[in-house]
Each structure stands twice: as C-alpha cells, then as structure tokens.
Scaffold this motif. Structure first.
Motif, PDB file in Angstrom:
ATOM      1  N   SER A  14       0.801  -1.238   0.000  1.00 49.43           N
ATOM      2  CA  SER A  14       0.000   0.000   0.000  1.00 49.43           C
ATOM      3  C   SER A  14       0.826   1.276   0.000  1.00 49.43           C
ATOM      4  O   SER A  14       0.275   2.369   0.116  1.00 49.43           O
ATOM      5  CB  SER A  14      -0.992   0.049   1.174  1.00 49.43           C
ATOM      6  N   PRO A  29      -9.162  -5.746  -3.819  1.00 46.54           N
ATOM      7  CA  PRO A  29      -8.906  -7.186  -3.687  1.00 46.54           C
ATOM      8  C   PRO A  29      -9.181  -7.961  -4.965  1.00 46.54           C
ATOM      9  O   PRO A  29     -10.090  -7.634  -5.735  1.00 46.54           O
ATOM     10  CB  PRO A  29      -9.872  -7.607  -2.578  1.00 46.54           C
ATOM     11  N   LEU A  35      -4.682  -7.645  -2.105  1.00 49.44           N
ATOM     12  CA  LEU A  35      -4.899  -6.274  -2.545  1.00 49.44           C
ATOM     13  C   LEU A  35      -3.878  -5.854  -3.595  1.00 49.44           C
ATOM     14  O   LEU A  35      -2.675  -6.100  -3.463  1.00 49.44           O
ATOM     15  CB  LEU A  35      -4.836  -5.321  -1.349  1.00 49.44           C
ATOM     16  N   VAL A 117      -5.875  -7.324  10.113  1.00 49.05           N
ATOM     17  CA  VAL A 117      -5.546  -5.967   9.682  1.00 49.05           C
ATOM     18  C   VAL A 117      -4.390  -5.454  10.534  1.00 49.05           C
ATOM     19  O   VAL A 117      -4.142  -5.948  11.626  1.00 49.05           O
ATOM     20  CB  VAL A 117      -6.744  -5.009   9.830  1.00 49.05           C
ATOM     21  N   ASP A 139      -4.449  -6.448   6.098  1.00 44.06           N
ATOM     22  CA  ASP A 139      -4.899  -5.274   5.345  1.00 44.06           C
ATOM     23  C   ASP A 139      -4.163  -4.048   5.874  1.00 44.06           C
ATOM     24  O   ASP A 139      -4.201  -3.745   7.058  1.00 44.06           O
ATOM     25  CB  ASP A 139      -6.409  -5.108   5.531  1.00 44.06           C
ATOM     26  N   ASN A 141      -4.531  -0.855   4.528  1.00 50.49           N
ATOM     27  CA  ASN A 141      -5.148   0.389   4.065  1.00 50.49           C
ATOM     28  C   ASN A 141      -5.137   1.477   5.141  1.00 50.49           C
ATOM     29  O   ASN A 141      -5.693   1.303   6.223  1.00 50.49           O
ATOM     30  CB  ASN A 141      -6.589   0.135   3.601  1.00 50.49           C
TER      31      ASN A 141
END
Length: 380
Positions: A14, A29, A35, A117, A139, A141
C-alpha cells in the motif's frame, strides 16, 4: 502511474496508494482477497511518486544495514510472557520498551470477524492483540499514513510486519522522519489470501453449527511450541485441526509475489528481524529444551543494536553463529506449489469446501515428509 502487469511483482504493501497526493489509487482485492493498486486515471496527475516509492525489488534501501547481521537466540525471562506468545516473546520485550517511552506500536491484529488488519496500539493491552502468528496477509489500508502522522507528532513508533511491509513503509517515510521509526520484520514464509481465511472460518462454523469466538493459528498449549495445531473456540468448546496449516505449508495458498520475494536473504529491510528459532538445538541442547518457545533475533542496523541493548536485561540470550540459524526463508523465497494457479481457479469457481477436499492430500504428504525428516534427525 503504477501498473501491475504481473501479480508476482506486487506485494500489496500500500505504499503507492499512501503516497498518492490525489488519492487516485485504491487497494482493490482480487478473488483471493489479495490487494492490488487500481488507479483512477481521472484523478492521476502522473507525478510518478507511486512508481518511485515502490520498493518491492532488489534495489530496496540497504544503506543502514550492518556489514553483517548479529544473531541471538532469545527467551523472555518471564515464563508467563513466553506462554502467552508464539515463541520466545521477543516482540513483547521490544515493543514494551517503545510503549514505556510513550510511543506507539503497529502490528497485525483483528477486526470484524477475525479479519487480519494492521492496527495501532498505545497500551500493552492493545499491543497484546499483535502476539502470535497470523497466517494470512494483513490489510494495510491507511496504516502508512497513520504512522507518518504519529512521527510528525513526535512519537516514537514501532512498526512490525512482513519484510515487504516494512520495506514499503521505510520507502514511504521521508528520511527526516525516520529517526523515531523502529522497524521489525518477521522471517516470513509467505501469506495466504484473506478471503480463503474468511471462508475457512465460515466452513468451520457451518460444520460446528456455532460461531467462532477465538482463534489461534498455532496453539502450543497442548503439544508445545513445536506443534502446529490450529485451535478455534466455539462457546465453551474447542476444535483442534491442521487443515489450514496443511495447505499453508504446501505453498499452494500463497500470494504470487511470495515466490518472487527479494527480501529472503540476510540483508533485511528493518532494524531487527524476529522469528521462531527452529533448529536452536544446533546451538544449545538446553536453552529451549522445555518446548515452551524460543525466538531468533537478527540485529540488522545500528539502531537495532541500540534498541536491543536497551531491553536485553529482560531476556535470556544465546549468542549463535549465523550458519546455525540460517532458515530457508533467510536464503530464498518459498517455492510456490506447481498447482498454485489451479488451486486459485478451483477456489474461485467452487469455494473452500471443494479445494479443502481436493488439495488437502498435498498437505498430508508434506506433513508426513516433515515427520520423516524429524525422525531421521533423531536417529542420527
């Protein structure tokens, strides 16, 4: 603008989405839940920052690395901390120091129904969620921007993650802000897809007829540290299995980029590397003989050495030679299973129950071979 023509060239860290000044990049995704960056060309101004920040290649920053890393076997002096941790509680003692300085710790935790996450912690209670292995890609993000905000506010920050995540963060954070950034990577075997983990939980809940209330990817409470037993709590009962682990260790569920990882070597993109010290008996027959757990720590930078010296009074140390702790993923990436793409296609078409039935045999074969190897080593 960044374009991913081959999935093996993107680790999903990311960094590109985080650095975009126009928020033109969304981490989207695929069918496995991995991702990848998707660019909104209407917002993109072709500044090139997304391409510049990408560090998933052999040219990642090595300027701060020591000429040779320094390895130790490590166990927390408090046996209760070892019992609550996956191996020897190395991460706990390192992150404790950060929190005691009023700092912030980032690590892999859970949200929703055990979706993995990266999260922010400012207390030891919050940090404790980051203990233990989580065999699924987390994750990221928004996390890189949170780290940057904390550094800009003057906080000391510890970020722990896979080496591709720490390398991406190190590239994203400007050098002027890195003084208070402490990076810890893990000896990474590779990461399975988040959707596969999600559907595995659904499969177990349907089978048991109850919701899962707690998970442990590697529960050492029954057979000790060397076991790889998954445990799941349903109300007041537990289920123990190897199903997800079988598939994980065949490399059939891993992200494509894991087979192309540039960080599987001894020039690490972090200040300190931690992991299970498999093979500790080569260096000492007594140091971790209780099967409770032992960590391997690799000191990679001067900052890592300084950090380690601040906490070493709380741990038992075993100086080791690098040749005696050079695990596979410190030498080469995991080799993806030959049926890796077949597994993904079958999963997307037929779902988890189908691939569990079809491919679990590959995991059983792997497990039997590992047992044979252990028995052979005992007989030598």
């Amino acid at each position: 603008m960044i374009q991913i023509d081959d999935p093996q060239n993107c680790c999903g860290c990311s960094a590109c989405a985080s650095i975009c000044p126009k928020d033109a990049i969304t981490m989207t995704p695929d069918g496995m839940g991995f991702l990848y960056p998707k660019v909104d060309v209407g917002k993109c101004i072709d500044c090139g920052l997304c391409e510049k920040v990408c560090s998933f290649n052999s040219d990642y920053d090595k300027s701060l690395n020591l000429p040779s890393l320094i390895p130790f076997g490590v166990r927390h002096k408090d046996i209760k901390e070892i019992a609550r941790s996956q191996s020897g509680a190395a991460f706990v003692v390192l992150s404790d120091w950060i929190l005691e300085q009023g700092g912030v710790v980032y690590g892999a935790g859970y949200t929703g129904h055990f979706r993995v996450v990266h999260k922010r912690a400012i207390t030891k209670e919050e940090r404790d969620e980051f203990r233990g292995s989580k065999y699924v890609q987390s994750d990221m993000n928004g996390v890189f921007r949170l780290v940057k905000q904390d550094l800009q506010a003057g906080h000391i920050v510890c970020f722990s993650g896979t080496p591709c995540q720490t390398s991406g963060l190190r590239s994203y954070i400007a050098p002027r802000l890195r003084e208070n950034l402490y990076l810890v990577d893990i000896i990474c075997h590779g990461v399975p897809g988040p959707f596969l983990w999600r559907d595995y939980l659904k499969y177990l809940e349907k089978k048991e007829g109850m919701p899962i209330t707690a998970v442990n990817f590697r529960d050492k409470s029954l057979k000790g540290w060397h076991s790889h037993v998954e445990s799941f709590r349903f109300a007041d009962t537990y289920t123990y299995t190897y199903t997800y682990t079988y598939l994980f260790y065949t490399h059939i569920t891993l992200r494509s980029s894991c087979g192309n990882c540039p960080f599987c070597n001894t020039i690490r993109p972090s200040d300190i590397t931690i992991g299970d010290f498999w093979g500790v008996e080569k260096s000492s027959k007594t140091f971790a003989a209780d099967n409770k757990g032992c960590s391997l720590i690799l000191l990679n930078t001067e900052k890592g050495k300084s950090w380690f010296n601040k906490v070493k009074d709380k741990i038992d140390l075993l100086p080791v030679e690098l040749k005696n702790c050079l695990q596979g993923n410190l030498q080469r990436p995991s080799k993806l299973h030959s049926k890796h793409l077949d597994f993904e296609r079958d999963y997307l078409t037929h779902g988890f129950a189908y691939v569990k039935r079809k491919y679990r045999k590959f995991g059983l074969i792997w497990w039997i071979e590992k047992i044979k190897q252990k028995l052979n080593s005992f007989n030598k």
